[in-house]
Each structure stands twice: as structure tokens, then as C-alpha cells.
Motif scaffolding. Structure first.
Motif, PDB file in Angstrom:
ATOM      1  N   ALA A 102       0.838  -1.200   0.000  1.00 51.54           N
ATOM      2  CA  ALA A 102       0.000   0.000   0.000  1.00 51.54           C
ATOM      3  C   ALA A 102       0.871   1.248   0.000  1.00 51.54           C
ATOM      4  O   ALA A 102       1.791   1.376   0.810  1.00 51.54           O
ATOM      5  N   GLY A 103       0.579   2.157  -0.935  1.00 53.99           N
ATOM      6  CA  GLY A 103       1.278   3.441  -0.952  1.00 53.99           C
ATOM      7  C   GLY A 103       2.674   3.404  -1.512  1.00 53.99           C
ATOM      8  O   GLY A 103       3.490   4.273  -1.195  1.00 53.99           O
ATOM      9  N   LEU A 104       2.976   2.430  -2.360  1.00 51.12           N
ATOM     10  CA  LEU A 104       4.315   2.332  -2.944  1.00 51.12           C
ATOM     11  C   LEU A 104       4.278   2.491  -4.462  1.00 51.12           C
ATOM     12  O   LEU A 104       5.185   2.046  -5.162  1.00 51.12           O
ATOM     13  N   ALA A 105       3.231   3.143  -4.963  1.00 54.78           N
ATOM     14  CA  ALA A 105       3.085   3.320  -6.411  1.00 54.78           C
ATOM     15  C   ALA A 105       3.658   4.644  -6.895  1.00 54.78           C
ATOM     16  O   ALA A 105       3.656   4.926  -8.090  1.00 54.78           O
ATOM     17  N   ARG A 106       4.127   5.492  -5.970  1.00 54.20           N
ATOM     18  CA  ARG A 106       4.633   6.829  -6.297  1.00 54.20           C
ATOM     19  C   ARG A 106       3.559   7.668  -6.983  1.00 54.20           C
ATOM     20  O   ARG A 106       3.833   8.392  -7.942  1.00 54.20           O
ATOM     21  N   ARG A 107       2.343   7.571  -6.467  1.00 53.71           N
ATOM     22  CA  ARG A 107       1.220   8.327  -7.021  1.00 53.71           C
ATOM     23  C   ARG A 107       0.487   9.134  -5.953  1.00 53.71           C
ATOM     24  O   ARG A 107      -0.699   9.392  -6.069  1.00 53.71           O
ATOM     25  N   GLY A 108       1.225   9.499  -4.923  1.00 55.56           N
ATOM     26  CA  GLY A 108       0.679  10.391  -3.919  1.00 55.56           C
ATOM     27  C   GLY A 108      -0.488   9.808  -3.155  1.00 55.56           C
ATOM     28  O   GLY A 108      -0.697   8.590  -3.099  1.00 55.56           O
ATOM     29  N   LEU A 109      -1.278  10.712  -2.563  1.00 54.86           N
ATOM     30  CA  LEU A 109      -2.401  10.286  -1.744  1.00 54.86           C
ATOM     31  C   LEU A 109      -3.518   9.649  -2.570  1.00 54.86           C
ATOM     32  O   LEU A 109      -4.252   8.802  -2.063  1.00 54.86           O
TER      33      LEU A 109
END
Length: 400
Positions: A370-377
């Protein structure tokens, strides 16, 4: 202790995943190594920080920002928003729980997660069917190996340790790195009267926040290539040729680079004006970097510094200058590789999923990211909902 889902990380990614699971009545626990949740914002962010994107693109799942909040939300308001999120969804992250290892047991089809209490030293073991890696993109600050850095006479810090330019008034300060944090820290230093320089190695896009907002809205309706053309047109009209100041833009457009490399354009907070006026000096970028490749952009930004000799920084063009402080805004790396023992093959050396967006959130054997796509919030929200819904489907299949 047996848990259905163990979530490692109490930042926005872990909290959002827990909230989505709670709404589906799936028991879970959050393990956070710091003494508070949302520690990046509470403990490792500078005072003038604001969300760089408009609030409509920065919601956590099922919890929009208040209509009364400003379009670009400042640090303190975002911290309160996350606190309200925790309260609203009755989240209960366990703090001071440093995860030392997580391994998968093929016989029992479960994850064994070992954590150590950083206060008491007590070791806990959690057995879970599902494991969510939510330690974030900005877990550990990265400082490159610069020859002679250990000889530097002044202060050296990573941008995660920087708070305000007030303590640097009258000092010669060098910011290394030209991302959003580096450019904003340089602006902050100049505002407080520091003799500010910024070391830039690669070409990058710099765009006003209003133009980025416009581009993100247009992307809902128009092709990416067309939107990039429009954004670059506005950028040229507003800034003119920045090459004369040492800033060159990449060959590919800002939204294309974001989609393919995860690298965001720099959102100007006033730094360009100070560069043009001479209040901030640009060091180290050369016109040959105009056609910088995607491979170069994917790597860590390194300073155009040859070496350091005491108080002097020697640049690759042979020029040198004394500085009182160096602030490295050279990025972060994920630390999941340190403790993830089964599933680490799904991560690259920087600790990010090898699988590309939009499939990067799901691993194997009940492992999620979770949250490791480099696409912010917006990416955090998407990952959290995908993970919770996928776990729910698995539960339903098992019950049928």
C-alpha cells in the motif's frame, strides 16, 4: 497473537488500509515503529510544507476534506485531517512496534510477523493470513556518497531533518537536489536571508501549481500527450527560457514522466522568481542533460559535486565555494527489504514493487503493498480500497 491482517506502517497508507478493512468488518492491526502515527508529517516535515496538489486529489478513502479547507492544504491542517480520520474510523495503531521480520509459512498458509517494542524491548509475534506492507515511500532518507563529505566543517542534514530557514540567516547554504522538497527548501532558506545555492544534475519540469491543477483536471477527458503539450505551452508563456538560469526541461512531458517513472514535476512555490533575481544560485546542470533518458530519471538524483574539502564544495566544472550548511534533498528509499523475508523478490533494490502500476499493490500468498506506487495520496487511496476489496473476496470464497 492471531490476526486476520497485519499492516506494517502507521502512515496514511496503513491508516487508509485499516479504515477500508474496518468498513468491511475485517479484523486488522497496525504496527508502527515510531512513537506516533503519521510520523513523517508530524516529525519529519518542514514548517512551510503544504500539499502540492489540490485537495480534490488528496483525499483518503471515504473521507473528503472539509469544504471550508483551502485548495492547497498546509501541514498542520493535513495533520489534523489525518487525526480526524483516525478518530472517525476508530483506528488503533500500535506505536513503538518495530517489525524485525515477516516470513511466510507454507504449511499453515500464514504470515509470521515478529516485532519489538522500542520502549520495553518486549518481542511480540503475530500470525496473520494477510500482510500489508505500508511503510511508505519515504521511510529512510538517502544521502549519496560524496567524496570528502566527512571532512565538511559545517552542518550536514537530509531534507527530512530540515524544519525552517530561520537558523540559517546569513549562512551560505547549499541544497542538493531539485525535486519539490529541494526547490521549496531553497526558497525557504532565501526567504530567511541565507545565501542560497541549489545543486542540480538532471533536467526537470517546473510548473505553477495552478497549471498542474488544470492539467490533472484535463487528464480526465483528454489524452495525456495533448495535456502535456498544453501544460508545456503555459509553462513557456509564464517562465520563458529558463536555460539561461541553468534549468532545462526533459524531452518528455511532465505527466508522461510521472506515469512512466513516478517522478513528479516540480511545483513552483516562488523559487523560480528568486532564481531569476539571483537570490538563489543554480549549480551544476548543463544543456547536454536536456535529452535526459528515462533510465537516468529512474535513478536517484546525485549532486553535480566532485568533492568536498573542509568547508569548500568543489563542483564538476572545477569551481569551488565555501558553505556553512549542506541540505541533501536527494530522495528516500523504502526499508521493506530489511525485514520482509518471504516476498522480498517482489521488490526492487530500493524496496518498491517490481510490478508496474496499476498492479503493484498485490503480491503473492496474501501479501499486499500500500502506498508504494509513487502516485501520492490518490495512489494511497486506490491501493487501500483495492487491498480491502480483494481480501473481502477471498473471505467470501472461503465461506462459500
Amino acid at each position: 497473537m492471531k490476526k486476520e491482517v497485519v499492516i506494517v506502517g502507521g502512515g496514511p497508507s496503513g491508516l487508509a488500509t485499516s479504515a477500508c478493512l474496518n468498513l468491511l468488518s475485517i479484523p486488522n492491526v497496525i504496527l508502527e515503529k515510531e512513537d506516533c502515527y503519521n510520523s513523517l508529517w508530524k516529525k519529519r516535515s518542514y514548517e512551510r510544507l503544504k500539499l502540492h496538489l489540490a485537495k480534490e486529489f488528496c483525499n483518503l478513502p471515504h473521507f473528503p476534506h472539509p469544504k471550508s479547507s483551502p485548495t492547497y492544504i498546509p501541514k498542520d491542517a493535513f495533520i489534523k485531517y489525518v487525526d480526524d480520520y483516525v478518530s472517525h474510523f476508530k483506528l488503533n495503531p500500535l506505536c513503538c512496534k518495530h517489525v524485525e521480520s515477516a516470513s511466510y509459512d507454507e504449511k499453515t498458509k500464514t504470515w509470521r510477523v515478529v516485532s519489538k517494542d522500542t520502549n520495553t524491548g518486549e518481542v511480540d509475534e503475530y500470525i496473520a493470513k494477510f500482510l500489508v506492507v505500508a511503510t511508505g515511500e519515504n521511510t529512510e532518507g538517502y544521502i549519496p556518497d560524496v567524496p570528502g563529505l566527512e571532512t565538511f566543517h559545517g552542518s550536514v542534514l537530509h531534507s527530512s531533518q530540515y524544519k525552517s530557514g530561520s537558523k540559517y540567516k546569513g549562512d551560505a547554504a547549499l541544497v542538493v537536489g531539485c525535486g519539490n522538497s529541494g526547490m521549496e527548501i531553497a526558497f525557504d532558506l532565501a526567504n530567511f536571508g541565507a545565501e542560497t545555492s541549489i545543486s542540480v544534475r538532471s533536467a526537470f519540469h517546473v510548473v505553477p501549481k495552478e497549471v498542474i491543477h488544470m492539467g490533472m483536471v484535463l487528464l480526465k477527458y483528454l489524452p495525456l500527450k495533448f495535456v502535456d503539450t498544453v501544460v508545456n505551452l503555459f509553462r513557456g508563456l509564464l517562465y520563458g527560457d529558463l536555460g539561461k538560469y541553468g534549468i532545462y526541461r526533459p524531452k518528455d512531458g511532465p505527466f508522461f514522466l510521472k506515469a512512466t517513472t513516478g517522478r513528479s514535476p516540480v511545483i513552483d512555490v516562488g523559487t523560480i522568481s528568486k532564481i531569476k533575481s539571483g537570490e538563489i544560485q543554480v549549480r551544476g546542470v548543463y544543456k547536454s542533460t536536456f535529452n535526459i533518458t528515462l533510465i537516468q530519471l529512474k535513478s536517484h538524483v546525485l549532486p553535480e559535486i566532485k568533492e568536498i574539502r573542509g568547508s569548500k564544495v568543489v563542483f564538476s566544472d572545477g569551481k569551488s565555494q565555501p558553505f556553512d550548511a549542506i541540505i541533501f534533498s536527494t530522495g528516500y528509499k523504502s526499508t521493506a527489504n530489511y525485514w520482509l523475508k518471504d516476498g522480498e523478490h517482489l521488490l526492487n533494490k530500493e524496496g518498491f514493487p517490481k510490478e508496474k502500476f496499476p498492479n503493484q499493490w498485490k503480491g503473492k500468498n496474501g501479501l499486499y503493498f500500500a502506498g508504494l506506487a509513487r502516485r501520492g495520496l490518490a495512489g494511497v487511496s486506490m491501493d487501500a480500497q483495492n487491498i480491502a476489496n480483494d481480501i473481502k473476496k477471498i473471505f467470501q470464497c472461503c465461506c462459500n
